[in-house]
Design an enzyme around this catalytic site. Structure first.
Site, PDB file in Angstrom:
ATOM      1  N   ASP A   7      10.650  11.589 -54.882  1.00  0.00           N
ATOM      2  CA  ASP A   7       9.619  10.601 -55.219  1.00  0.00           C
ATOM      3  C   ASP A   7       8.838  11.119 -56.423  1.00  0.00           C
ATOM      4  O   ASP A   7       8.236  12.193 -56.360  1.00  0.00           O
ATOM      5  CB  ASP A   7       8.671  10.392 -54.036  1.00  0.00           C
ATOM      6  CG  ASP A   7       9.385   9.814 -52.817  1.00  0.00           C
ATOM      7  OD1 ASP A   7      10.495   9.267 -52.987  1.00  0.00           O
ATOM      8  OD2 ASP A   7       8.837   9.910 -51.713  1.00  0.00           O
ATOM      9  N   ASP A 132       9.613  -2.157 -46.140  1.00  0.00           N
ATOM     10  CA  ASP A 132       8.663  -1.168 -45.624  1.00  0.00           C
ATOM     11  C   ASP A 132       7.629  -1.888 -44.778  1.00  0.00           C
ATOM     12  O   ASP A 132       7.198  -3.002 -45.113  1.00  0.00           O
ATOM     13  CB  ASP A 132       7.973  -0.454 -46.790  1.00  0.00           C
ATOM     14  CG  ASP A 132       8.990   0.157 -47.753  1.00  0.00           C
ATOM     15  OD1 ASP A 132      10.065   0.560 -47.294  1.00  0.00           O
ATOM     16  OD2 ASP A 132       8.704   0.213 -48.963  1.00  0.00           O
TER      17      ASP A 132
END
Length: 229
Positions: A7, A132
């Site tokens: 990330d 998500d």
């Protein structure tokens, strides 16, 4: 299958708790490719693009190219992919699949117009839709905005536009408190498409449990902290 994640935020690889608090940062981003070279897949996520505070385009592109050419990894790239043109550009970098999240929704509903445009630029087998969820509801724009929709209620409508779903339990992301297996089982029952599970995963036992219900596991914090047992 365990899938490691890189990330990116401000040119570094970071791990955030619930997408907010930075828990750790790694400046030697390319060194992580060596660390993760034994895995089959790698996830590259541009957090700055996802949140809208900038981008790590050049870094993401170079990581993607090196991961594929030097280490023979398959790569999924995501974060702030909000146009069909950007998805096409990422595919040109050599990404095997592109992760699309926020752009899938508009005004709280499925953005069918965008998805139809996307299929003209990128084949559905190259697309992974990120669903998500925070407290069971889809959350977008770097997990800053929550919708009324639930992942399990939209999966069937999204199946024609993608090859798989990446489902992150935002409430547990980065916490290493364990995977919410009951929630993942509900998702498994909602679609025949492959699902990559993420959020809170901390043990190989959980990864095996996810495998038994037909899911891969995307793991961040436990891998970075060498806490995966």
């Amino acid at each position: 299958m365990l899938i490691p994640c890189i990330d990116l935020q401000g040119g570094q690889a970071v791990q955030l708790v619930r997408g907010r608090k930075r828990e750790l940062a790694v400046s030697d981003v390319f060194g992580l490719l060596e660390k993760f070279k034994s895995y089959a897949w790698l996830h590259l996520i541009d957090l700055d693009s996802a949140i809208g505070t900038g981008d790590n385009n050049a870094l993401t592109r170079e990581l993607c190219m090196q991961a594929r050419k030097r280490y023979k990894l398959k790569v999924r790239v995501g974060g702030g992919v909000r146009t069909a043109a950007r998805a096409q550009k990422i595919a040109e970098w050599g990404a095997d699949q592109i992760i699309i999240g926020s752009a899938v929704f508009r005004e709280g509903k499925i953005n069918t117009a965008f998805l139809n445009q996307l299929t003209k630029k990128v084949a559905p087998n190259q697309v992974v839709v990120a669903l998500d969820a925070a407290r069971g509801h889809v959350t977008i724009h770097g997990w800053r905005r929550k919708l009324t929709l639930r992942p399990e209620d939209v999966m069937s409508q999204l199946e024609p536009f993608c090859a798989a779903f990446l489902c992150t339990d935002v409430d547990r992301e980065g916490t290493m408190t364990g995977a919410n297996l009951s929630w993942f089982r509900e998702l498994r029952a909602a679609t025949a498409h492959p699902i990559i599970a993420a959020g809170g995963i901390k043990t190989r036992h959980e990864i095996r449990a996810l495998e038994k219900i037909g899911m891969d596991a995307a793991v961040g914090m436990a891998v970075y902290k060498n806490r995966l047992r």
